[in-house]
Design an enzyme around this catalytic site. Structure first.
Site, PDB file in Angstrom:
ATOM      1  N   HIS A  38       8.698   6.156   4.886  1.00  0.00           N
ATOM      2  CA  HIS A  38       8.768   5.299   3.701  1.00  0.00           C
ATOM      3  C   HIS A  38      10.006   5.647   2.878  1.00  0.00           C
ATOM      4  O   HIS A  38      10.813   4.768   2.536  1.00  0.00           O
ATOM      5  CB  HIS A  38       7.499   5.490   2.871  1.00  0.00           C
ATOM      6  CG  HIS A  38       7.469   4.699   1.596  1.00  0.00           C
ATOM      7  ND1 HIS A  38       6.789   3.503   1.476  1.00  0.00           N
ATOM      8  CD2 HIS A  38       8.026   4.926   0.374  1.00  0.00           C
ATOM      9  CE1 HIS A  38       6.948   3.029   0.250  1.00  0.00           C
ATOM     10  NE2 HIS A  38       7.681   3.892  -0.437  1.00  0.00           N
ATOM     11  N   GLU A  39      10.167   6.930   2.573  1.00  0.00           N
ATOM     12  CA  GLU A  39      11.307   7.338   1.755  1.00  0.00           C
ATOM     13  C   GLU A  39      12.623   7.162   2.500  1.00  0.00           C
ATOM     14  O   GLU A  39      13.666   6.909   1.883  1.00  0.00           O
ATOM     15  CB  GLU A  39      11.138   8.784   1.298  1.00  0.00           C
ATOM     16  CG  GLU A  39       9.873   9.062   0.493  1.00  0.00           C
ATOM     17  CD  GLU A  39       9.707   8.173  -0.737  1.00  0.00           C
ATOM     18  OE1 GLU A  39      10.714   7.651  -1.247  1.00  0.00           O
ATOM     19  OE2 GLU A  39       8.557   7.987  -1.178  1.00  0.00           O
ATOM     20  N   GLU A  68      11.445  -1.391  -2.730  1.00  0.00           N
ATOM     21  CA  GLU A  68      10.180  -1.083  -2.060  1.00  0.00           C
ATOM     22  C   GLU A  68      10.030  -1.888  -0.776  1.00  0.00           C
ATOM     23  O   GLU A  68       9.383  -1.433   0.177  1.00  0.00           O
ATOM     24  CB  GLU A  68       8.999  -1.338  -3.001  1.00  0.00           C
ATOM     25  CG  GLU A  68       8.913  -0.384  -4.177  1.00  0.00           C
ATOM     26  CD  GLU A  68       8.773   1.072  -3.780  1.00  0.00           C
ATOM     27  OE1 GLU A  68       8.364   1.353  -2.625  1.00  0.00           O
ATOM     28  OE2 GLU A  68       9.080   1.941  -4.600  1.00  0.00           O
TER      29      GLU A  68
END
Length: 503
Positions: free
Chosen positions: A269-270, A299
């Site tokens: 995700h990061e 996001e």
């Protein structure tokens, strides 16, 4: 052209200095979350406060306002497309900054640092009452900032806060989308859980999985996705995040030695955030137009990597031998079908960052509702834990047994970041739409992911999203990339395919 635009070039110089100071503040935040001893909190609060006040004073310098006005009047006709967009973004930031006095910027920074540090203790002890007084101070300041900005920008207080994170977005656009999702998710969740219950449960992946081994696996996966360790780091923090600057991107995660999947998905995700930062247009470095186009789009990039690409069967097949090598996995629990079951396991859980993509939007909708009520004065901090628990039961059918897995689980409110939460689910919907379009244009993407080759996907994102910076609004960028505005049906279609049709 540059000889004809001295006023504009002076603005670029001013905003370049402002951006550099903002980057320094970002690095101090990263250090506070990863390496700084607790005893350094007060000193760090003073440092960040001084930097934020200095940035605010540069943005509110009368000479900057005069330069913006004169450039618009005298030089706008000489500017190219990117320069005009940069001027537009400069003015937006100037308007936000000039609405708030330096006194309030300093107070908010110090209050946020104090609140965040006390939150760490309160979370460890699972006791909301420990942080409530400090949170009340911070919330009062945030409400004051929201009211001042609302009047200056002609927005509602909550929209004024939302605009800081997702420029141009408004609650009256989010409300119907979230209401539709709130209607869709509970019956859909029931369908998925029924389908899951009718199948064999996944065989357990038995640990422990030592942190060092998980770190080794995380680095291999990050490199496959496209992360450049010559321009970034992976560290540990209480709450995973991505910070730093495009040339030096800092990623953090947290590890659970009983469950390696949580850390891996957090890392991926990061990494999606990091790839966006690295792909921003280098020609416009430290200029507003060269920065990311809002947090909903940011996001979307992290969720596209984590959810769309890296929970696919193709990617799991690539990851499997690496995980077995790094973690010592063996036996039938490590076959591809069983691993996919783990990655697609849907549960009514308490923790947002560990939630699957079916239940995740419900976590966000709850926080969105609560923070709007907090800013509007319709909900007190005394009632917040109870409202949280009731909301979890309504949306997810569970009641958190303690504050640690309830109202204390996220850092955002304790750091003053009100207006951020809706960007997560807006990002999830955007991610589904972008990935759907990328695969339609390049049908070989899924097969490439199975080889750990992200080149096709990343090249597409570089052209359609990353390299566009803030040239366009988020709506314009998405429409240009996919041929249509934000379409929640793309997200629903993705969920149905993955969780009911096993695609």
């Amino acid at each position: 052209m540059t000889e004809q635009t001295p006023l504009y070039l002076d603005l670029e110089s001013r905003f370049g200095r402002i951006a550099a100071l903002g980057e320094a503040a970002g690095m101090l935040h990263w250090d506070a979350a990863t390496l700084m001893p607790d005893g350094g909190s007060e000193a760090r609060s003073e440092q960040l406060s001084a930097l934020n006040v200095t940035i605010h004073e540069l943005l509110t310098d009368p000479g900057l306002g005069e330069g913006l006005e004169r450039t618009e009047a005298e030089e706008s006709g000489y500017l190219d497309l990117w320069q005009r967009a940069n001027l537009r973004e400069m003015k937006r930031r100037w308007l936000h900054a000039n609405a708030v006095p330096s006194r309030l910027v300093e107070e908010e920074t110090k209050a946020a640092r104090r609140c965040e540090m006390i939150w760490r203790e309160a979370r460890a002890k699972s006791d909301f009452s420990l942080v409530k007084p400090t949170m009340q101070t911070l919330l009062s300041i945030v409400r004051e900032v929201a009211a001042i900005k609302a009047e200056a920008l002609g927005l509602s207080p909550y929209d004024a806060l939302l605009d800081q994170f997702d420029p141009g977005n408004r609650a009256n656009r989010i409300d119907p989308v979230f209401a539709d999702l709130a209607d869709f998710l509970p019956p859909f969740l029931n369908e998925v859980l029924e389908k899951q219950a009718a199948a064999d449960a996944p065989l357990p992946l038995e640990g422990p999985f030592p942190t060092a081994n998980q770190q080794a696996l995380a680095r291999k996966l990050m490199q496959a996705v496209g992360f450049d360790f010559a321009h970034g780091r992976l560290d540990v923090s209480l709450h995973p995040f991505c910070g730093g600057v495009p040339e030096d991107v800092r990623i953090t995660t947290r590890y659970d030695e009983d469950n390696f999947l949580s850390a891996m998905m957090g890392v991926l995700h990061e990494t999606g955030h990091a790839l966006y930062e690295r792909g921003l247009p280098s020609k416009w470095r430290r200029q507003p137009v060269g920065e990311a186009r809002g947090m909903a789009l940011h996001e979307s990039q992290s969720l596209l990597m984590e959810m769309q690409a890296c929970r696919s069967r193709s990617f799991v097949s690539f990851m499997r031998p690496l995980a077995m090598e790094c973690l010592g996995g063996k036996g039938p629990a490590w076959n591809i079908d069983n691993l996919v079951k783990h990655y697609r396991r849907v549960e009514r859980g308490f923790i947002r960052v560990d939630a699957d993509e079916v239940t995740y939007p419900a976590h966000v909708i709850l926080r969105y509702r609560l923070e709007r009520a907090l800013i509007g004065g319709d909900l007190s901090l005394d009632d917040l834990p109870g409202a949280w628990t009731d909301g979890m039961e309504e949306l997810l059918g569970v009641r958190p047994p303690e504050d640690r897995v309830g109202v204390l689980q996220d850092i955002h409110w304790y750091d003053g970041a009100y207006g951020y939460f809706p960007t997560y689910t807006l990002g999830a919907m955007t991610a589904a739409q972008l990935f759907q379009t990328a695969v339609a244009e390049h049908p070989d993407i899924p097969e490439a992911l199975g080889r750990g080759d992200f080149t096709l996907l990343l090249d597409w994102l570089r052209r359609k999203v990353h390299g566009r910076g803030s040239l366009l609004s988020a709506d314009e960028l998405l429409a240009e990339a996919t041929g249509r505005p934000l379409d929640p049906d793309a997200f629903k279609f993705h969920l149905r395919q993955r969780y009911l049709e096993d695609v």
